[in-house]
Design an enzyme around this catalytic site. Structure first.
Site, PDB file in Angstrom:
ATOM      1  N   PRO A  21     -12.336  30.286  10.455  1.00 62.91           N
ATOM      2  CA  PRO A  21     -13.363  30.332   9.410  1.00 62.91           C
ATOM      3  C   PRO A  21     -14.269  31.551   9.509  1.00 62.91           C
ATOM      4  O   PRO A  21     -14.624  32.003  10.590  1.00 62.91           O
ATOM      5  CB  PRO A  21     -14.159  29.038   9.622  1.00 62.91           C
ATOM      6  N   ASN A  22     -14.603  32.056   8.348  1.00 54.81           N
ATOM      7  CA  ASN A  22     -15.539  33.160   8.134  1.00 54.81           C
ATOM      8  C   ASN A  22     -14.991  34.530   8.537  1.00 54.81           C
ATOM      9  O   ASN A  22     -15.647  35.539   8.303  1.00 54.81           O
ATOM     10  CB  ASN A  22     -16.884  32.906   8.826  1.00 54.81           C
ATOM     11  N   ARG A  30     -20.042  40.459   7.380  1.00 52.56           N
ATOM     12  CA  ARG A  30     -20.769  39.445   8.148  1.00 52.56           C
ATOM     13  C   ARG A  30     -21.244  40.001   9.486  1.00 52.56           C
ATOM     14  O   ARG A  30     -20.453  40.348  10.347  1.00 52.56           O
ATOM     15  CB  ARG A  30     -19.841  38.254   8.404  1.00 52.56           C
ATOM     16  N   TYR A  40     -19.946  41.413  14.942  1.00 51.92           N
ATOM     17  CA  TYR A  40     -18.502  41.340  14.713  1.00 51.92           C
ATOM     18  C   TYR A  40     -17.853  42.683  14.378  1.00 51.92           C
ATOM     19  O   TYR A  40     -16.633  42.751  14.225  1.00 51.92           O
ATOM     20  CB  TYR A  40     -18.207  40.325  13.604  1.00 51.92           C
ATOM     21  N   ASN A  91      -7.873  33.471  16.792  1.00 47.31           N
ATOM     22  CA  ASN A  91      -9.321  33.536  16.800  1.00 47.31           C
ATOM     23  C   ASN A  91      -9.748  32.373  15.920  1.00 47.31           C
ATOM     24  O   ASN A  91      -9.715  32.459  14.691  1.00 47.31           O
ATOM     25  CB  ASN A  91      -9.841  34.858  16.245  1.00 47.31           C
ATOM     26  N   ALA A 133     -15.606  29.493  14.744  1.00 43.00           N
ATOM     27  CA  ALA A 133     -16.468  28.382  15.162  1.00 43.00           C
ATOM     28  C   ALA A 133     -15.674  27.137  15.574  1.00 43.00           C
ATOM     29  O   ALA A 133     -16.163  26.327  16.361  1.00 43.00           O
ATOM     30  CB  ALA A 133     -17.444  28.029  14.046  1.00 43.00           C
ATOM     31  N   GLU A 176      -6.101  33.143  23.093  1.00 45.75           N
ATOM     32  CA  GLU A 176      -7.345  32.975  22.338  1.00 45.75           C
ATOM     33  C   GLU A 176      -8.125  34.283  22.389  1.00 45.75           C
ATOM     34  O   GLU A 176      -8.298  34.857  23.466  1.00 45.75           O
ATOM     35  CB  GLU A 176      -8.159  31.852  22.985  1.00 45.75           C
ATOM     36  N   HIS A 223     -11.645  36.578  20.776  1.00 41.37           N
ATOM     37  CA  HIS A 223     -12.934  36.577  20.078  1.00 41.37           C
ATOM     38  C   HIS A 223     -13.438  38.008  20.003  1.00 41.37           C
ATOM     39  O   HIS A 223     -13.314  38.766  20.974  1.00 41.37           O
ATOM     40  CB  HIS A 223     -13.956  35.709  20.813  1.00 41.37           C
ATOM     41  N   ARG A 281     -23.690  34.745  24.115  1.00 39.78           N
ATOM     42  CA  ARG A 281     -24.320  34.316  22.870  1.00 39.78           C
ATOM     43  C   ARG A 281     -24.972  32.950  23.068  1.00 39.78           C
ATOM     44  O   ARG A 281     -25.216  32.523  24.186  1.00 39.78           O
ATOM     45  CB  ARG A 281     -23.270  34.311  21.762  1.00 39.78           C
TER      46      ARG A 281
END
Length: 158
Positions: A17-18, A25, A30, A81, A84, A105, A107, A114
């Site tokens: 998502p996103n 964004r 990012y 990735n 969230a 995985e 990111h 964070r």
């Protein structure tokens, strides 16, 4: 994987998502590259590694689960990735575990630098490794690591 040549190796890259908003964004977190740019980089890296790379992005958890299920028989590995969903989705964790495909995985940001809720990954216990904090390069490092793993696994089978 018996009988496959390296040129027949295929990896599914899943963007959660996103990630469709990359470039717009929070570029301070990012980066400024778009998802299409990252996919182009991955495609070029896949060509260098002699691995076919397919892409899918969804903001919907079920669509990502379906894509993981459908990867059986099509792909030898997954680069994900989960955005969230990394921190919330038992469904993605269970799907990765169920298909038993080597998964890496990734990111863009260092999730451990964070907010505390981002420090836990439901996915990490069922993947072969995690790379975070290197921006778009996290994806390239993840693909390289997955390619290395698949070659090593292939050589052990033969």
């Amino acid at each position: 994987m018996r009988g496959l040549t390296l040129s027949e190796l295929s990896t599914l890259v899943l963007h959660g998502p996103n990630l469709n908003l990359l470039g717009l964004r929070e570029p301070n977190i990012y980066g400024s590259l778009t998802l299409d740019s990252i996919n182009s980089l991955l495609e070029a890296e896949g060509a260098k590694l002699n691995i076919k790379v397919s892409f899918m992005q969804s903001n919907h958890e079920g669509a990502l689960v379906d894509a993981i299920h459908e990867s059986l028989g099509k792909h030898q590995g997954i680069l994900i990735n989960a955005g969230a969903y990394t921190h919330t989705s038992l469904a993605l964790r269970d799907a990765i575990s169920a298909v038993k495909l080597p998964t890496v995985e990734v990111h863009l940001s260092n999730i451990y630098c964070r907010e505390s809720f981002r420090h836990h990954s439901y996915i990490s216990p069922v993947v072969i490794g995690q790379i975070s904090g290197f921006g778009a390069h996290s994806y390239l490092l993840g693909l390289q690591a997955l390619a290395h793993y698949l070659r090593k696994e292939k050589n052990q089978i033969e």
